[in-house]
Design an enzyme around this catalytic site. Structure first.
Site, PDB file in Angstrom:
ATOM      1  N   CYS A 156      63.733 -33.099  37.629  1.00 29.14           N
ATOM      2  CA  CYS A 156      62.948 -32.978  38.857  1.00 29.14           C
ATOM      3  C   CYS A 156      61.901 -31.869  38.742  1.00 29.14           C
ATOM      4  CB  CYS A 156      63.866 -32.676  40.042  1.00 29.14           C
ATOM      5  SG  CYS A 156      65.048 -33.963  40.427  1.00 29.14           S
ATOM      6  N   SER A 157      60.694 -32.165  39.174  1.00 33.56           N
ATOM      7  CA  SER A 157      59.615 -31.197  39.444  1.00 33.56           C
ATOM      8  C   SER A 157      58.935 -30.563  38.241  1.00 33.56           C
ATOM      9  CB  SER A 157      60.099 -30.070  40.370  1.00 33.56           C
ATOM     10  OG  SER A 157      60.184 -30.541  41.697  1.00 33.56           O
ATOM     11  N   VAL A 158      59.608 -30.473  37.089  1.00 29.94           N
ATOM     12  CA  VAL A 158      58.975 -29.744  35.988  1.00 29.94           C
ATOM     13  C   VAL A 158      57.703 -30.438  35.503  1.00 29.94           C
ATOM     14  CG1 VAL A 158      61.090 -28.616  35.240  1.00 29.94           C
ATOM     15  CG2 VAL A 158      60.510 -30.862  34.309  1.00 29.94           C
TER      16      VAL A 158
END
Length: 271
Positions: A64-66
């Protein structure tokens, strides 16, 4: 320096093995580079708890998100080449985006999470998330939650669509293609790692510091993903670090943060 590096690898390997042993249903990957050279590449645990198949460096993990940091890096590379400008209004390249008060949203607003579009469009489904045209059309029709540029709030779901669509419309190529072919210069990296906005975050609450496209965590900038993924860099040290787990976990004291601190402290101490 070699002795310091070997000692660091041993300490991180022990910590990684301990984490894997504490959660026998999952696994993790950890990597770090110093001045462009790999100093860590470790894996532990299982990819499939039912079969016991081990997790390897080639095991894909949804983190997630990286990816937001990678998307921002593509923008910076294109800006350095003169293809994009941070002050570009999205409506200039994205027909129909100027509706409902979005006519003045700039690329800088998106990069700093101040665009006012942190929410998924109403009625979005899991299937919609794989349909670029549908998601981009929904965002073009959306209304900002706040006046763009007046506050910040983490654009959890929408950041990738907004950045990716601008890149696609300007270059005619996907953001993934651009990422695979471009490298950011050290000079541009230092510029975009400077603090751009600080203050309370609309999405999560609490005080947040962000650069032009990255979050800030101590000496490092990049992104931490919900539940167990980290990717970032400490430009002053020439250090980049990433870690991810294949089982999402929530709560205080994320062990991946402790791994990051271990690597950061060791590299700092080694000079």
């Amino acid at each position: 320096m070699i002795d310091h590096r070997n000692a660091l690898v041993d300490r991180v390997r022990t910590a990684v093995d301990d984490l894997a042993a504490a959660d026998p249903a999952g696994g993790l990957q950890v990597a770090a580079y110093l001045h462009g050279e790999p100093i860590l590449a470790l894996c532990a645990g299982v990819a499939d708890p039912d079969t016991g198949r081990p997790l390897t460096a080639g095991t894909p993990i949804f983190s997630c998100s990286v990816g937001k940091g990678l998307a921002a890096t593509v923008v910076h590379v294109l800006a350095e080449r003169g293809v994009l400008d941070y002050d570009l209004r999205l409506a200039e390249v994205w027909p129909g985006f100027d509706r409902n008060g979005k006519q003045d949203i700039t690329l800088a607003h998106v990069l700093t999470h101040t665009a006012g579009l942190p929410e998924l469009p109403a009625g979005s489904t899991v299937r919609d998330l794989t349909d670029r045209d549908r998601m981009c059309a929904a965002l073009a029709a959306a209304t900002p939650v706040w006046e763009p540029g007046t506050r910040q709030g983490y654009h959890v779901w929408t950041y990738g669509w907004l950045v990716g669509e601008v890149v696609r419309r300007v270059t005619g190529r996907s953001i993934g293609t651009e990422l695979a072919e471009r490298l950011i210069s050290p000079e541009r990296l230092r510029r975009v790692s400077a603090v751009a906005v600080t203050g309370p975050d609309w999405t999560f609450g609490g005080e947040v510091t962000r650069t032009l496209g990255y979050g800030v965590e101590g000496r490092m900038f990049g992104y931490d993903g919900l539940g167990g993924s980290i990717a970032g860099a400490a430009a002053d040290l020439g250090l980049s670090f990433a870690a991810t787990r294949n089982i999402v976990a929530f709560g205080d004291g994320d062990p991946l943060e402790r791994l990051r601190a271990l690597v950061l402290d060791a590299v700092s101490a080694a000079g």
